[in-house]
Design a protein around this motif. Sequence first.
Motif, short mmCIF file in Angstrom:
data_model
loop_
_atom_site.label_atom_id
_atom_site.label_comp_id
_atom_site.label_asym_id
_atom_site.label_seq_id
_atom_site.Cartn_x
_atom_site.Cartn_y
_atom_site.Cartn_z
N VAL A 193 2.71 -6.33 1.23
CA VAL A 193 2.43 -6.04 -0.16
C VAL A 193 2.84 -4.36 -0.29
O VAL A 193 1.82 -3.78 0.37
CB VAL A 193 1.28 -6.51 -0.76
N THR A 194 3.66 -4.02 -0.89
CA THR A 194 4.16 -2.70 -0.97
C THR A 194 3.62 -1.81 -2.10
O THR A 194 3.21 -0.74 -1.91
CB THR A 194 5.68 -2.59 -0.84
N VAL A 195 3.34 -2.50 -3.17
CA VAL A 195 2.79 -2.08 -4.71
C VAL A 195 1.97 -2.96 -5.21
O VAL A 195 2.40 -4.38 -5.26
CB VAL A 195 4.19 -1.45 -5.21
N LEU A 196 0.91 -2.54 -5.82
CA LEU A 196 0.12 -3.55 -6.77
C LEU A 196 -0.34 -2.70 -7.69
O LEU A 196 -0.87 -1.35 -7.64
CB LEU A 196 -0.85 -4.38 -5.88
N LYS A 197 -0.53 -3.29 -9.01
CA LYS A 197 -1.15 -2.77 -10.09
C LYS A 197 -1.76 -3.71 -11.11
O LYS A 197 -1.40 -4.84 -11.00
CB LYS A 197 -0.03 -2.15 -11.03
N GLY A 479 -11.34 -2.00 -16.82
CA GLY A 479 -12.58 -1.86 -16.84
C GLY A 479 -13.56 -1.20 -15.74
O GLY A 479 -14.56 -0.84 -15.84
N GLU A 480 -12.46 -0.76 -14.92
CA GLU A 480 -13.30 0.09 -13.52
C GLU A 480 -14.17 -0.51 -13.04
O GLU A 480 -15.17 0.10 -12.09
CB GLU A 480 -13.74 1.71 -14.23
N ASN A 481 -14.46 -1.76 -12.93
CA ASN A 481 -15.24 -2.59 -12.15
C ASN A 481 -14.76 -3.29 -10.89
O ASN A 481 -15.38 -3.66 -10.08
CB ASN A 481 -15.93 -3.47 -13.13
N LEU A 482 -13.56 -3.15 -10.77
CA LEU A 482 -12.51 -3.97 -9.86
C LEU A 482 -11.62 -2.87 -9.13
O LEU A 482 -10.91 -2.26 -9.85
CB LEU A 482 -11.94 -5.15 -10.27
N LEU A 483 -11.59 -3.13 -7.77
CA LEU A 483 -10.37 -2.28 -7.15
C LEU A 483 -9.85 -3.31 -6.33
O LEU A 483 -10.33 -4.07 -5.48
CB LEU A 483 -11.10 -1.22 -6.24
N ALA A 484 -8.54 -3.28 -6.38
CA ALA A 484 -7.27 -3.97 -5.49
C ALA A 484 -6.96 -3.07 -4.58
O ALA A 484 -6.50 -1.92 -4.51
CB ALA A 484 -6.59 -4.75 -6.28
N SER A 485 -6.71 -3.96 -3.16
CA SER A 485 -6.22 -3.22 -2.12
C SER A 485 -5.18 -4.04 -1.45
O SER A 485 -5.41 -5.31 -1.22
CB SER A 485 -7.07 -2.47 -1.05
N SER A 486 -4.10 -3.78 -0.99
CA SER A 486 -3.20 -4.54 -0.28
C SER A 486 -2.84 -4.28 1.07
O SER A 486 -2.92 -2.82 1.13
CB SER A 486 -1.90 -4.66 -1.01
N ASP A 487 -2.54 -4.96 2.07
CA ASP A 487 -2.08 -4.56 3.60
C ASP A 487 -0.86 -5.15 3.91
O ASP A 487 0.00 -5.71 3.26
CB ASP A 487 -3.32 -5.14 4.48
#
Length: 501
Positions: A193-197, A479-487
Amino acid sequence: MAEEKAVNGDCGDDGAPEEEEKKNGIANGDGGAPPEKEKKKKNTDPQLLICLLQPAPADSDPDYIGIRRLLLSRKPQSPFQRRLDWRCNGKGYVAFRNYIRRPRNWENMQTPSLQTTPGNSGRWIPPPSPRSLLYEVESWSPGRDVQSGSQPSPRRSFGSSTSDNDRPRNRRAEPAYSFVGMHCIFDQCKASVTVLKFGHMSSDLLAYGASDGTLTVCTVSDPPSVLKHLHGHSKDVTDFDFSSNNQYIASSSMDKTVRVWEISKGLCIRVIYGVSSQLCIRFHPVNNNFLSVGNADKEVTVFNFSTGRIIHKIFFDSEVTSMDYAHTGQLMFCGDAMGCIYSVSMNSHTGVLSRSHRHRSSIRRKSPVTTVQYRSFSLLARGPVLLTCTQDGSLSFFSVALEIQGYLTLRCSLKLNPRIYSIRASFCPLLSLEKGEYIVAGSEDSNVYFYDLTRPKHTCVNKLQGHRFPVIGVAWNHGENLLASSDFYGTVIVWKRSKTG
């Protein structure tokens, strides 16, 4: 001879002839499967085949072979075969890892099982329970530097060097960036996963692009689920952007095309062909009819979103690898493959671009810029700021002079370990007078790190552990309550921040 054969069969020899097995299979109703599939299935586990062919010792018990066959028939599958079974059932390595790490008294725990999204594409993590120990997140933060005695002045500029696993000496809770664990996991993607938003002004709409050319749109609300799979690109998705109303997605790819997608229908409504790889893309924040694309041909092209026609084109000194707009849309900031940052003025009515300033990297060995992110206000700089990240691990924090057409002044910088992958970084959303300038970035040691750019020492203030492979992308929701990360192996983890007063 017949008696000898019968005796050998009772002693547990290597089995009846194949013809008898076929007949028995047909008689029992198992004859539907072809013999070739039966052979493959029989010889699937190499360890089982080796044990069966192992000769019996001379001093063994007469019933040794039969007992051995009985034990082998009850022998559990090898870990490799168990992983294959999990993949065939539509689940990924994360589910298998959690299964083999389960506690011994797993079945006795009186907690509900994890809810699964449609298609087993993601998993919902309920509120903290005894099972949450499987997803324990290490969260720590340093106090102020004892040697310096106080925080640096907001107008002070300095550089800092640290490693990805730089641990501070003093540990205390950091309310702003303390996480309760994983909110949900999406692991159906088979490529990096190269990019997420997250969507504009949206707290639950998430999309991510992969190196196999696919785009996935999902929701992280209760329960999380995949909304659309967008197939069309033949190579890596390098970047994408939501329109202001989250109705469309524009994506760029290494296959030299730009595609526009209508999310509700899951269809590609326009394809714009180029002559080189398209590396970054952005909608104009005020006039969504302007679509800006940076490519490997050292240029940024402004397209008309409605017609797909070229409005204007401007050339740079190297490949344009990343970009972002100021909130007014009158300034664009671009990063290239040589580590330079450009300030570009834009006419919001005509779409005409003009270069204003260029900031060159002082490092001799130039590295591509992977992240350019603009923020309209920062307490550290008392004005608009710009965050940049390069592939060699250099994080830079600039103040932006809007009255001088986006002139950049370096406020502070951070040097991390060099990276092989194009790892991205992002501003952290929470600010206060007592805190510094926090950013979050992925790392090749499979962790997500939080840094305070105002600390010359003990810069790392938090770490999230959960990925097993290099973390490439990070993104906050509205909402600044969730952070998403991909590898690198296609897993997307959504982390839930703890509530603070």
